[in-house]
Motif scaffolding. Structure first.
Motif, PDB file in Angstrom:
ATOM      1  N   UNK A   1      47.998  52.450  56.928  1.00 26.33           N
ATOM      2  CA  UNK A   1      46.709  52.988  56.472  1.00 26.33           C
ATOM      3  C   UNK A   1      46.929  54.443  56.068  1.00 26.33           C
ATOM      4  N   UNK A   2      47.539  54.658  54.905  1.00 29.55           N
ATOM      5  CA  UNK A   2      47.945  56.016  54.518  1.00 29.55           C
ATOM      6  C   UNK A   2      46.791  57.015  54.478  1.00 29.55           C
ATOM      7  N   UNK A   3      45.553  56.525  54.360  1.00 29.47           N
ATOM      8  CA  UNK A   3      44.420  57.463  54.336  1.00 29.47           C
ATOM      9  C   UNK A   3      44.336  58.233  55.655  1.00 29.47           C
ATOM     10  N   UNK A   4      44.882  57.678  56.736  1.00 26.12           N
ATOM     11  CA  UNK A   4      44.814  58.362  58.033  1.00 26.12           C
ATOM     12  C   UNK A   4      45.741  59.576  58.085  1.00 26.12           C
TER      13      UNK A   4
ATOM     14  N   UNK B   1      33.330  57.994  71.928  1.00 29.36           N
ATOM     15  CA  UNK B   1      33.913  59.130  71.202  1.00 29.36           C
ATOM     16  C   UNK B   1      33.000  59.594  70.068  1.00 29.36           C
ATOM     17  N   UNK B   2      32.179  58.708  69.560  1.00 31.13           N
ATOM     18  CA  UNK B   2      31.290  59.058  68.444  1.00 31.13           C
ATOM     19  C   UNK B   2      29.970  59.657  68.913  1.00 31.13           C
TER      20      UNK B   2
ATOM     21  N   UNK C   1      35.173  55.750  61.487  1.00 33.20           N
ATOM     22  CA  UNK C   1      35.729  54.483  60.973  1.00 33.20           C
ATOM     23  C   UNK C   1      37.212  54.352  61.340  1.00 33.20           C
ATOM     24  N   UNK C   2      37.859  55.494  61.525  1.00 25.64           N
ATOM     25  CA  UNK C   2      39.293  55.469  61.840  1.00 25.64           C
ATOM     26  C   UNK C   2      39.578  55.006  63.264  1.00 25.64           C
TER      27      UNK C   2
ATOM     28  N   UNK D   1      36.766  44.663  72.913  1.00 25.71           N
ATOM     29  CA  UNK D   1      35.446  45.181  73.286  1.00 25.71           C
ATOM     30  C   UNK D   1      35.573  46.557  73.926  1.00 25.71           C
ATOM     31  N   UNK D   2      36.563  46.701  74.802  1.00 28.26           N
ATOM     32  CA  UNK D   2      36.767  47.981  75.486  1.00 28.26           C
ATOM     33  C   UNK D   2      37.036  49.091  74.479  1.00 28.26           C
ATOM     34  N   UNK D   3      37.942  48.851  73.531  1.00 31.32           N
ATOM     35  CA  UNK D   3      38.284  49.893  72.549  1.00 31.32           C
ATOM     36  C   UNK D   3      37.101  50.204  71.649  1.00 31.32           C
ATOM     37  N   UNK D   4      36.281  49.192  71.397  1.00 35.79           N
ATOM     38  CA  UNK D   4      35.069  49.420  70.610  1.00 35.79           C
ATOM     39  C   UNK D   4      34.129  50.344  71.378  1.00 35.79           C
TER      40      UNK D   4
END
Lengths: 161, 147
Positions: free
Chosen positions: A55-58, A156-157, A116-117, A147-150
């Motif tokens: 994902x080069x945009x990162x 974080x948001x 989104x990243x 689910x946990x990472x979501x």
């Protein structure tokens, strides 16, 4: 192991406060993390390298690094930092919003990473966990970890706006 | 139209050669239904999908996984022509099956993760990037008739 029923059951208030992570999800995540922890730094470095490659945009967030290739010292180090934070989140799984509040401020006001990243990174973390622990990363574990990472991403948001 | 280098073509083929459709197809499909349960909405005729064990044992799930991977084989062999190769399938998924195209992205990610489980570090970061570029081109082709 007891079967996981589809969640057509009323959740308790306590579970709702935790943004959809059931008691079972938390137990699965903690148990799996116990296995992953010794390799956490390696997995983090691997995942970050793969994210930057696929994902080069990162890469736009790391233009201050000399070497963005997988396996570079900076990538490995930062990957380890990220995974340590994920491990910390596991220990704060009962209150991710509170526990990750400072990190949220960092991402919101200083780093200003488009949320989104977080999903993109989660995909690569999951891929690496699957790669390192293919026998343990069953669909059931995949579900709870996803689910946990979501939920981590959501926490974080929190401070963004 | 997506342009492919020689390296990308050979990488995709090399990965695909290692995929045993009969083995991995059912695994991938079960993983999608378990991790993203809303995708079950399209499979009312599949019988018992109520528990994880039921999904893992379900013959129709396993069969469908093989059908989907066989269709992916078409993409591997028609990399320069994906939109045309998948035009009919895309139309079918849009008009008759009424599938949300976001599901194609979820499926693509599950395919990559299952392959990563199988190949482990043999799937290098560069190979993963190429494989994902390939799969996202398939997702685009499958979404192309949604209008």
């Amino acid at each position: 192991m007891t079967d996981t029923q589809r969640p057509f059951v009323q959740k308790t208030t306590e579970e709702n406060a935790d943004m959809s992570l059931s008691g079972k999800d938390k137990a699965v995540v903690k148990n799996f993390w116990g296995k992953v922890a010794p390799k956490a730094a390696e997995i983090g470095g691997e995942a970050l390298g793969r994210m930057l490659t696929s994902y080069p945009q990162t890469k736009t967030y790391f233009s201050h690094w000399a070497d963005l290739s997988p396996g570079s010292a900076q990538v490995k180090k930062h990957g380890a930092t990220i995974m340590a934070a994920v491990g910390d989140a596991v220990s704060k799984i009962d209150d991710l919003t509170g526990g990750l509040s400072t990190l949220s401020e960092l991402h919101a006001f200083k780093l200003r990473v488009d949320p989104a990243n977080f999903r993109i990174l989660a995909h690569n973390l999951i891929l690496c966990m699957a790669m390192f622990f293919p026998g343990d990363f069953t669909p059931e574990v995949h579900l709870s970890v996803d689910k946990f990472l979501q939920n981590v991403a959501f926490a974080l948001s929190e401070k963004y706006r | 139209m997506v342009k492919w280098t020689e390296l990308e073509r050979s990488t995709v083929k090399a990965i695909w050669e290692k995929v045993d459709i009969d083995d991995i197809g059912p695994q991938i499909w079960a993983r999608v239904l378990i991790v993203y349960p809303w995708t079950e909405r399209y499979f009312g005729s599949f019988g018992d999908l109520f528990t994880i064990t039921a999904i893992l044992k379900n013959d129709k799930v396993a069969a469908h996984g093989k059908v989907v991977l066989k269709a992916l084989d078409k993409a591997v062999n028609n990399m320069d022509n994906m939109k045309r190769t998948y035009a009919d399938l895309s139309q079918l998924h849009f008009q008759k099956l009424e599938v949300d195209p976001d599901s194609f992205r979820l499926l693509a990610d599950c395919i990559t993760i299952t392959i990563a489980c199988k190949l482990k570090s043999a799937l290098s970061p560069q190979s993963q990037a190429i494989w994902q570029k390939f799969l996202y081109a398939v997702v685009d082709a499958m979404s192309s008739q949604y209008r």
